[in-house]
Scaffold this motif. Structure first.
Motif, PDB file in Angstrom:
ATOM      1  N   PRO A   1       0.799  -1.232   0.000  1.00  0.00           N
ATOM      2  CA  PRO A   1       0.000   0.000   0.000  1.00  0.00           C
ATOM      3  C   PRO A   1       0.825   1.273   0.000  1.00  0.00           C
ATOM      4  O   PRO A   1       0.279   2.371  -0.013  1.00  0.00           O
ATOM      5  CB  PRO A   1      -0.800  -0.119   1.303  1.00  0.00           C
ATOM      6  N   GLY A   2       2.146   1.156   0.003  1.00  0.00           N
ATOM      7  CA  GLY A   2       2.990   2.336   0.132  1.00  0.00           C
ATOM      8  C   GLY A   2       2.967   3.262  -1.059  1.00  0.00           C
ATOM      9  O   GLY A   2       3.294   4.442  -0.943  1.00  0.00           O
TER      10      GLY A   2
ATOM     11  N   ASN B   1       9.544  -5.259   3.384  1.00  0.00           N
ATOM     12  CA  ASN B   1      10.904  -5.755   3.136  1.00  0.00           C
ATOM     13  C   ASN B   1      11.667  -4.820   2.197  1.00  0.00           C
ATOM     14  O   ASN B   1      12.706  -5.199   1.653  1.00  0.00           O
ATOM     15  CB  ASN B   1      10.862  -7.161   2.523  1.00  0.00           C
ATOM     16  N   GLU B   2      11.150  -3.606   2.004  1.00  0.00           N
ATOM     17  CA  GLU B   2      11.761  -2.684   1.043  1.00  0.00           C
ATOM     18  C   GLU B   2      13.207  -2.339   1.422  1.00  0.00           C
ATOM     19  O   GLU B   2      14.110  -2.383   0.575  1.00  0.00           O
ATOM     20  CB  GLU B   2      10.944  -1.384   0.948  1.00  0.00           C
TER      21      GLU B   2
ATOM     22  N   LEU C   1      10.530   1.863  -3.607  1.00  0.00           N
ATOM     23  CA  LEU C   1      11.029   1.221  -2.387  1.00  0.00           C
ATOM     24  C   LEU C   1      11.177   2.239  -1.261  1.00  0.00           C
ATOM     25  O   LEU C   1      10.824   1.959  -0.107  1.00  0.00           O
ATOM     26  CB  LEU C   1      12.364   0.535  -2.665  1.00  0.00           C
ATOM     27  N   ASP C   2      11.682   3.426  -1.589  1.00  0.00           N
ATOM     28  CA  ASP C   2      11.811   4.473  -0.571  1.00  0.00           C
ATOM     29  C   ASP C   2      10.440   4.900  -0.059  1.00  0.00           C
ATOM     30  O   ASP C   2      10.231   5.063   1.154  1.00  0.00           O
ATOM     31  CB  ASP C   2      12.546   5.684  -1.153  1.00  0.00           C
ATOM     32  N   GLN C   3       9.501   5.086  -0.978  1.00  0.00           N
ATOM     33  CA  GLN C   3       8.158   5.511  -0.578  1.00  0.00           C
ATOM     34  C   GLN C   3       7.456   4.420   0.223  1.00  0.00           C
ATOM     35  O   GLN C   3       6.760   4.704   1.202  1.00  0.00           O
ATOM     36  CB  GLN C   3       7.337   5.872  -1.816  1.00  0.00           C
TER      37      GLN C   3
ATOM     38  N   ALA D   1       8.865   4.316   3.714  1.00  0.00           N
ATOM     39  CA  ALA D   1       8.403   5.455   4.509  1.00  0.00           C
ATOM     40  C   ALA D   1       6.971   5.263   4.984  1.00  0.00           C
ATOM     41  O   ALA D   1       6.592   5.704   6.072  1.00  0.00           O
ATOM     42  CB  ALA D   1       8.520   6.739   3.692  1.00  0.00           C
ATOM     43  N   ALA D   2       6.177   4.595   4.145  1.00  0.00           N
ATOM     44  CA  ALA D   2       4.760   4.411   4.483  1.00  0.00           C
ATOM     45  C   ALA D   2       4.521   3.195   5.364  1.00  0.00           C
ATOM     46  O   ALA D   2       3.437   3.051   5.936  1.00  0.00           O
ATOM     47  CB  ALA D   2       3.938   4.272   3.204  1.00  0.00           C
ATOM     48  N   ALA D   3       5.501   2.303   5.469  1.00  0.00           N
ATOM     49  CA  ALA D   3       5.311   1.067   6.232  1.00  0.00           C
ATOM     50  C   ALA D   3       4.929   1.375   7.676  1.00  0.00           C
ATOM     51  O   ALA D   3       5.568   2.172   8.353  1.00  0.00           O
ATOM     52  CB  ALA D   3       6.588   0.233   6.201  1.00  0.00           C
TER      53      ALA D   3
END
Length: 768
Positions: free
Chosen positions: A253-254, A594-595, A615-617, A620-622
């Motif tokens: 969902p990130g 696991n990003e 992956l960065d986004q 950050a959203a995790a």
């Protein structure tokens, strides 16, 4: 059913003048078909109606049920005994003004063929006084159904209701008119119900109904193939097909991914059996001063579909082999059924018309209104025919069409007619009725290998619904029998539906040489809990994809494993299939939480900038709830929330642009990360006020909507503050982060552009 245009806010257009479907910029509505060429449209008996059909060689059409057994059928589902539970949309357009449409008159009835002659001979009214019902799904202890406002549940004892219906899932249906509301309730292989005109799916869990988001699909009707892929359409497109399994790319969902696996399958040309003056905008002809023709100027027949309805993928046992897997889509305005050949390549579905410039079925009876199709228990197809004069809803009806209906007395009678036709191959055998309600467990499991898809689907459904744990040994055994690939797939998803899917079962299926069994096993692996994923890891790590499609599913399955070996395999897949349009989206979906670990492990070996950003986004959203409107306050937040309510409710903007602003193929371009939305606020307001016509480029991609977007200036019920609120919402939702637009800007631009009188802009006029 809506003809010839779509819009950002189509569902709420109400006009201050004349017929609601009229448009200011349409200067001429003169009839274009010579009166002496237009035949009368009397009510025909079923026996007379059969004589009006032209059907493909080798096939025949005959009545399964006609009035008085059925009235205005719009949808159905079958129970394990083979009975048809039919939704009757009584109340729809009973006259030219739609009087009584808001009165609950609809019914759900049960049709039975008691003497097994292929025709229904018994009718039982199960439930009545329903407001415009549109879909039903049968369970052993009750019925799930859709009316005009809600997804509802009612318990049953046989074919008798128990108690009153209740709302199964609040706010499942958004606002909109009858042509633009949720319908379908297709129970797919993954044990979820999917719908058209919806971005939600629903599944039973004990006594509760679980609702999840899913990509927005279609307008009227939805179907599936043998592998759980979904097919749908809109009024101006016969068929769309999803290349990937539903929600395969929705695991993370990130980021709001823009990856689109939907393709239009074949052209939209129509070849009616009669002249077609009864099309809502048939007056759009070069002879009337317009730039294009709706009807062929020589034959006066519709050129392109304008009322595609409920499609079906043939999965029965009666048709010749070459017809298996083909799609059939009804066209209710010009009285025909289109056949579509579906082909598959490494990364897309394509379609064509196997009969060339001939339709599979066409009628000269203007009251023949095919609206939905289903695979039948006996291996044939059932075609639902509302048999109704007026098929266009009042919200979109033009003065031109109103006059056409009246001239041929199509405005009456408003009730009392309806047919369900059976289409079969004359050379094929029909299945005898099988009552799954009384079958033993072993026989039901055996039916997962049946040649008729209806039987396979029903076998899975029966085992899951009765929570038949006695079937587990047989199902786990069937997963490994490669002689029956479709049975292997069915066994996997039956185990999933029972909550008993395990790593050993999937590992067994992964050994199959059948490519689709491997795909389905990888898809099923994404449904496992973490403990089972760990147990499956060795099988996933040793699995060698034998097709590009398998590689995409493997990329999705490896992420949850979360160890160095899985990350190494994933990096190899990303490199080998870098040109595949789905591979990195699948990888990202599987890497939820696991990003960071993946990025740290692969280091500078990963070069894809888009995936690195995702992956960065995602990281950050995790662990954070993605809150709509976050960062806003005060007046800006209030305007945002009002606009959000209009977008997903009364204005139904999601119908053409998607609930996530991702756009809907052939209807509306994306709004998320669109320069048309976030860059120039005055350009956006001009577009909303007056609409847009022709192609438009968004983020470097050209979109060609199948119809114009009408401007909101034509809707006197929308105030300038409403338009400002909607603009504010789409400018700060999803990935967009642009400032608020206030009502005074809308008021000023309305005055400055008043001389357009509702004429839509082209992209070039607005500076593109």
């Amino acid at each position: 059913m809506k003809t010839f245009y779509s819009s950002l806010f189509l569902a709420t257009l109400t006009f201050a003048y004349g017929q609601q479907g009229n448009r200011k910029e349409h200067h001429s509505m003169d009839p274009v078909v010579p009166a002496d060429l237009i035949p009368a449209a009397p009510v025909l008996s079923p026996a007379e109606a059969v004589k009006t059909f032209e059907i493909a060689p080798g096939f025949t059409i005959e009545a399964f049920a006609t009035e008085p057994l059925v009235d205005k059928p719009i949808g159905l589902d079958y129970d394990p005994a083979g009975r048809a539970w039919v939704v009757e949309m009584i109340g729809y357009m009973m006259d030219l003004d739609g009087k009584g449409e808001k009165e609950p008159q609809g019914r759900i009835v049960v049709l039975e063929d008691t003497n097994q002659d292929g025709k229904a001979d018994k009718r039982t009214v199960f439930l009545e006084k329903i407001l415009l019902p549109r879909a039903v799904a049968v369970y052993p202890d009750g019925l799930l159904f859709l009316d005009d406002h809600d997804l509802k549940w009612i318990k049953r004892d046989g074919i008798k209701p128990v108690g009153e219906s209740i709302v199964a899932a609040p706010k499942f249906i958004e606002a909109g008119n009858v042509e633009h509301k949720v319908n379908g309730l297709l129970r797919n292989m993954d044990n979820w119900h999917y719908n058209a005109k919806s971005g939600k799916r629903v599944r039973r869990q004990g006594e509760k109904w679980i609702v999840e988001s899913t990509p927005f699909r279609g307008q009227w009707g939805i179907t599936r193939d043998n592998y759980g892929r979904l097919y749908h359409n809109n009024n101006s497109t016969f068929l769309f097909g999803d290349f990937l399994a539903p929600n395969l790319l929705a695991g993370n969902p990130g980021v709001n991914l823009k990856t689109n696996d939907v393709a239009q399958l074949g052209p939209n040309n129509t070849y009616p059996a009669r002249v077609t003056p009864g099309v809502n905008r048939a007056y759009i002809q070069k002879s009337n001063g317009y730039g294009s023709d709706t009807l062929d100027p020589k034959t006066f027949k519709l050129l392109l579909t304008t009322a595609s309805a409920g499609p079906v993928i043939y999965r029965g046992s009666n048709f010749p082999r070459e017809w298996h897997g083909r799609a059939f889509t009804p066209e209710s305005v010009v009285n025909l059924v289109k056949a579509i050949q579906i082909d598959e390549s490494a990364a897309k579905l394509t379609g064509s018309h196997p009969l060339g410039k001939k339709e599979f079925l066409a009628s000269t009876d203007e009251r023949f209104r095919p609206v939905n199709m289903f695979n039948a228990p006996d291996g044939s197809l059932h075609l639902l025919d509302m048999y109704h004069g007026i098929i266009q809803d009042r919200f979109f009806m033009t003065s031109y069409l109103r006059a056409q209906y009246a001239s041929r007395k199509l405005d009456g009678p408003g009730e009392g007619h309806g047919r369900i036709w059976r289409i079969r191959a004359t050379s094929g055998k029909l299945e005898k009725n099988t009552n799954f309600e009384v079958m033993k467990t072993a026989d039901v499991v055996k039916a997962l290998a049946h040649g008729n898809g209806w039987h396979r689907d029903m076998a899975q459904r029966v085992l899951v619904d009765r929570n038949d744990l006695d079937a587990l040994p047989l199902l786990n055994q069937l997963v490994g029998i490669e002689e029956y690939p479709l049975a292997q797939i069915g066994a996997l998803w039956t185990l999933e539906g029972l909550g008993k899917l395990t790593a050993p079962a999937i590992a067994t299926a992964l050994k199959s040489q059948d490519l689709k069994v491997g795909v389905s096993a990888l898809w099923a692996s994404t449904k496992l809990p973490a403990s089972e994923v760990a147990a499956l890891a060795p099988a996933l790590l040793s699995f060698e994809s034998k097709s590009e499609e398998q590689a995409v599913y493997l990329a999705r399955a490896l992420g949850p494993v979360g160890n160095a070996a899985a990350f190494d395999r994933l990096l190899v897949l990303l490199g080998k299939y870098a040109k595949n349009p789905y591979i990195k989206a699948a990888a990202f979906a599987g890497l939820d939480h696991n990003e960071i670990a993946f990025k740290q492990h692969v280091g500078d070996k990963l070069k894809d900038k888009t995936l690195l950003t995702w992956l960065d986004q995602g990281a950050a959203a995790a662990g954070k709830a993605l809150v709509s409107g976050s960062g806003l306050s005060g007046e800006h937040l209030a305007s945002f929330n009002k606009g959000k309510a209009l977008y997903s409710g009364a204005a139904a903007c999601f119908g053409c642009h998607g609930a996530g602003g991702e756009g809907v193929l052939n209807l509306g371009p994306p709004l998320d990360e669109s320069e048309w939305v976030v860059d120039n606020p005055e350009r956006l307001i001009k577009l909303l006020l007056h609409g847009m016509t022709g192609p438009v480029t968004v983020a470097g991609i050209e979109y060609k909507p199948s119809a114009d977007m009408p401007g909101l200036i034509q809707n006197p019920t929308l105030k300038d503050s409403d338009i400002a609120d909607m603009a504010t919402y789409i400018r700060h939702e999803w990935s967009n982060k642009a400032p608020q637009i206030k009502a005074d800007v809308v008021t000023r631009l309305r005055k400055e552009t008043a001389d357009r009188t509702g004429s839509p802009y082209t992209a070039k006029e607005l500076g593109q």
